[in-house]
Design an enzyme around this catalytic site. Structure first.
Site, mmCIF file in Angstrom:
data_model
loop_
_atom_site.group_PDB
_atom_site.id
_atom_site.type_symbol
_atom_site.label_atom_id
_atom_site.label_comp_id
_atom_site.label_asym_id
_atom_site.label_seq_id
_atom_site.Cartn_x
_atom_site.Cartn_y
_atom_site.Cartn_z
ATOM 1 N N GLU A 288 29.778 46.839 45.803
ATOM 2 C CA GLU A 288 30.488 46.703 44.527
ATOM 3 C C GLU A 288 30.450 45.229 44.188
ATOM 4 O O GLU A 288 31.199 44.434 44.764
ATOM 5 C CB GLU A 288 31.945 47.163 44.684
ATOM 6 C CG GLU A 288 32.131 48.639 44.921
ATOM 7 C CD GLU A 288 31.843 49.464 43.697
ATOM 8 O OE1 GLU A 288 31.696 48.887 42.601
ATOM 9 O OE2 GLU A 288 31.742 50.686 43.833
ATOM 10 N N CYS B 47 36.401 42.107 37.959
ATOM 11 C CA CYS B 47 34.962 42.426 37.983
ATOM 12 C C CYS B 47 34.573 43.214 36.749
ATOM 13 O O CYS B 47 33.478 43.037 36.219
ATOM 14 C CB CYS B 47 34.607 43.196 39.248
ATOM 15 S SG CYS B 47 35.559 44.699 39.484
HETATM 16 P P1 NDP Z 1 32.706 36.719 47.590
HETATM 17 O O1 NDP Z 1 31.374 37.347 47.499
HETATM 18 O O2 NDP Z 1 32.823 35.258 47.672
HETATM 19 O O3 NDP Z 1 33.514 37.306 48.856
HETATM 20 C C1 NDP Z 1 33.746 38.681 49.076
HETATM 21 C C2 NDP Z 1 34.044 38.895 50.546
HETATM 22 O O4 NDP Z 1 32.869 38.683 51.320
HETATM 23 C C3 NDP Z 1 35.090 37.949 51.120
HETATM 24 O O5 NDP Z 1 35.924 38.642 52.012
HETATM 25 C C4 NDP Z 1 34.244 36.944 51.825
HETATM 26 O O6 NDP Z 1 34.896 36.274 52.853
HETATM 27 C C5 NDP Z 1 33.144 37.789 52.389
HETATM 28 N N1 NDP Z 1 31.926 37.051 52.760
HETATM 29 C C6 NDP Z 1 31.538 35.813 52.409
HETATM 30 N N2 NDP Z 1 30.341 35.503 52.945
HETATM 31 C C7 NDP Z 1 29.952 36.579 53.647
HETATM 32 C C8 NDP Z 1 28.783 36.897 54.414
HETATM 33 N N3 NDP Z 1 27.779 36.044 54.562
HETATM 34 N N4 NDP Z 1 28.718 38.120 54.991
HETATM 35 C C9 NDP Z 1 29.716 39.009 54.826
HETATM 36 N N5 NDP Z 1 30.836 38.771 54.122
HETATM 37 C C10 NDP Z 1 30.958 37.563 53.534
HETATM 38 O O7 NDP Z 1 33.487 37.306 46.333
HETATM 39 P P2 NDP Z 1 34.942 36.873 45.825
HETATM 40 O O8 NDP Z 1 35.939 37.028 46.914
HETATM 41 O O9 NDP Z 1 34.796 35.577 45.137
HETATM 42 O O10 NDP Z 1 35.283 38.013 44.755
HETATM 43 C C11 NDP Z 1 34.933 37.952 43.427
HETATM 44 C C12 NDP Z 1 33.685 38.749 43.134
HETATM 45 O O11 NDP Z 1 33.894 40.103 43.467
HETATM 46 C C13 NDP Z 1 33.303 38.734 41.681
HETATM 47 O O12 NDP Z 1 31.924 38.562 41.539
HETATM 48 C C14 NDP Z 1 33.706 40.110 41.203
HETATM 49 O O13 NDP Z 1 33.033 40.569 40.090
HETATM 50 C C15 NDP Z 1 33.444 40.930 42.421
HETATM 51 N N6 NDP Z 1 34.214 42.164 42.383
HETATM 52 C C16 NDP Z 1 33.561 43.347 42.231
HETATM 53 C C17 NDP Z 1 34.278 44.518 42.138
HETATM 54 C C18 NDP Z 1 33.578 45.834 42.013
HETATM 55 O O14 NDP Z 1 34.213 46.838 42.268
HETATM 56 N N7 NDP Z 1 32.324 45.901 41.639
HETATM 57 C C19 NDP Z 1 35.752 44.532 42.179
HETATM 58 C C20 NDP Z 1 36.325 43.235 42.372
HETATM 59 C C21 NDP Z 1 35.564 42.102 42.463
HETATM 60 P P3 NDP Z 1 35.618 34.878 52.540
HETATM 61 O O15 NDP Z 1 36.570 35.118 51.425
HETATM 62 O O16 NDP Z 1 36.290 34.595 53.825
HETATM 63 O O17 NDP Z 1 34.500 33.944 52.190
#
Ligand code: NDP
Length: 498
Positions: free
Chosen positions: A245, A279
């Site tokens: 997502e 999102c």
């Molecule tokens: P990120 O991609 O920065 O982070 C998402 C999660 O992934 C966090 O828990 C993060 O950890 C973790 N993460 C980071 N690096 C890695 C890696 N290399 N491998 C595995 N996991 C990793 O997104 P955001 O938290 O900034 O969220 C916002 C984004 O999410 C926006 O683009 C938004 O559109 C999208 N979104 C999509 C939705 C949907 O349903 N389609 C719903 C809500 C949001 P950490 O925070 O510790 O870095």
């Protein structure tokens, strides 16, 4: 000299991740950081717990999930307070988010057996001597990686459905909202104390990466498109299936027969709720020529009334401080390219807040039109026809949701949006509809949470055939005769060859 971090920046001290409010910098709580080996152990423990959980069967699981739903509903003010303290989200928005999550827990619990349970499937004339049985069995352990913007609704969209399907879950909340994530896990443990069916592992991105490699049977990721690609690459090493997502750049189309007051009200909500950190937020609007000016006026009038501040405001702080630079860059780029700020502008970004900004007539190549802004900003562009609006809306690699306002052609336009979801004469509503699947196309990811598809996403189809009589047309045996094969060929020509 140590750099002063903006409020809301999570920090690691010793073995703990300390989470702070983006509005005040006050500590919201702290959680232990997991090392890679801790993540592996959590998955091992979850595997044993998952076998117990799967063995409970649908009725017992439903009962326990409904107890969790009850607890979430009863303690929603407490949880909303925590969401406000940790992410800065206005309490009213946090409450609405929890309501939506509660609805999903309820639906997943009540519908898992109907959607996934064993059932007979019809046989066809070929192989009529066999009965067919189908059921959807749990994967085992599902890893869930969540973002910070909807720290309850978003992970629960995966967690509730995965649990209802009979899986155990290891959850890695975002480093910006670990305390809310832990609260969800602890509250579940209150109603299911026997085994760690839902557990959390905390830390920065490396902990998410470790979870991808820790032997989970499926990985459900919600976050940015860039990270989704890393997750998929990590999971590819072990052929672990993924649900992604990812981000979006959703558009609203306003047709000539739209109710403009309703469209403006929904547009401002869709674009600016949760400070635009959504999102499925409306980031672009396309209004047809005859209604363009009136629509812009109504949006500006409404957006201009929104209050911004630490509490009891319509718009809270930007949760991730670094996002403020992205928002400012998008606004500056739009203006530099000839777009007009009819509300706000570059000076609307005043850390930790971004005030509402409405940009009109922004060139389609501008970052504000093409890239995810994730702030309370909106572009509104003039189009000649709804078809032109559709072409522009569909021109990006993203395809998550979308919205159409109008009467006669609205549903037809919504169907032609290249997206996984659309709302007609409203915005974002599909997210709360637990009976409908939620997910995107293209760079917005693939796979579905919510609804029947969301339940099946967390289970694998198990097909069983059972012989119920002698074969009239034996063909799949070395005992067959040439006459049997000839009869089969004749029968199939009769059935399908005409
Ligand atoms: P990120 O991609 O920065 O982070 C998402 C999660 O992934 C966090 O828990 C993060 O950890 C973790 N993460 C980071 N690096 C890695 C890696 N290399 N491998 C595995 N996991 C990793 O997104 P955001 O938290 O900034 O969220 C916002 C984004 O999410 C926006 O683009 C938004 O559109 C999208 N979104 C999509 C939705 C949907 O349903 N389609 C719903 C809500 C949001 P950490 O925070 O510790 O870095």
């Amino acid at each position: 000299m140590t750099a002063v971090l903006p409020p809301g920046t999570p920090t690691v001290q010793g073995n703990h991740l300390i989470s702070t409010s983006p509005a005040t910098g006050d500590e919201a709580g702290r959680v232990p950081v997991a090392a890679a080996v801790d993540v592996e152990r959590a998955v091992e423990r979850a595997r044993a717990a998952g076998q117990w959980w799967a063995g409970l069967g649908y009725t017992e699981r439903r009962e326990r999930l409904l107890r969790w739903r009850r607890l979430l509903a009863q303690r929603m003010e407490e949880l909303a307070g925590l969401m406000h303290a940790e992410g800065g989200k206005p309490v009213a928005d946090a409450l609405v988010e929890i309501v939506t999550a509660v609805e999903h827990v309820d639906w997943a619990a009540r519908n898992a057996r109907r959607v996934l349970g064993p059932r007979r499937v019809r046989s066809r004339l070929v192989l009529a001597e066999f009965s067919a049985h189908l059921e959807y069995q749990p994967h085992g352990v599902v890893g869930v990686i969540g973002p910070w913007n909807y720290p309850v609704f978003t992970p629960i969209g995966s967690i509730a459905y995965a649990l209802a399907a009979g899986n155990a879950v290891v959850f890695k909340p975002s480093e910006y909202t670990p305390v809310v994530g832990q609260w969800l896990v602890d509250s579940f443990a209150e109603v299911v104390p026997e085994h760690p069916v839902l557990t959390a592992v905390h830390g920065l991105g490396d902990v998410g990466a470790a979870l991808c490699r820790a032997g989970v049977d499926k990985l459900a990721f919600t976050g940015s498109t860039a990270t989704a690609k890393k997750v998929m690459a990590a999971c590819a090493e072990s052929l672990t299936p993924v649900l992604l997502e990812a981000g979006g750049k959703d558009a609203m189309i306003v047709d000539s027969d739209a109710d403009l007051d309703a469209a403006a009200e929904a547009c401002v909500w869709g674009a600016m709720t949760n400070a635009g950190q959504t999102c499925i937020g409306i980031e672009r609007a396309y209004a047809v020529e005859p209604v363009f000016d009136a629509f812009v006026d109504k949006v500006v009038e409404r957006a201009g009334r929104l209050t911004v501040g630490p509490r009891d405001a319509d718009i809270g702080p930007i949760t991730m401080p670094s996002q403020l630079d992205v928002i400012r860059r998008h606004i500056e780029d739009a203006v530099a390219r000839g777009g007009r700020a009819v509300l706000g502008g570059p000076e609307a970004v005043r850390p930790p807040y971004a005030h509402p900004t409405v940009l009109v007539e922004v060139p389609e190549q501008a970052a504000a039109v093409r890239e995810e802004t994730f702030g309370p900003t909106l572009t509104i562009n003039r189009v000649r026809t709804a078809d032109e609006a559709l072409a522009r809306a569909n021109a990006l690699p993203y395809g998550l949701g979308g919205s159409v306002f109008g009467q006669r052609r609205a549903v037809a336009i919504a169907r032609r949006l290249r997206s996984g979801m659309a709302s007609v004469n409203s915005t974002l509503t599909f997210a709360g509809m637990s009976t409908l699947p939620f997910g995107g196309v293209g760079e917005s990811g693939f796979g579905r949470i919510h609804g029947e598809d969301g339940l099946r996403e967390f289970a694998r189809a198990k097909a069983v055939t059972r012989r119920r009589g002698r074969s009239l047309l034996p063909s799949t045996t070395f005992e067959r005769t040439p006459a049997d094969v000839a009869r089969l060929v004749k029968a199939v020509k009769l059935l399908y060859g005409r």
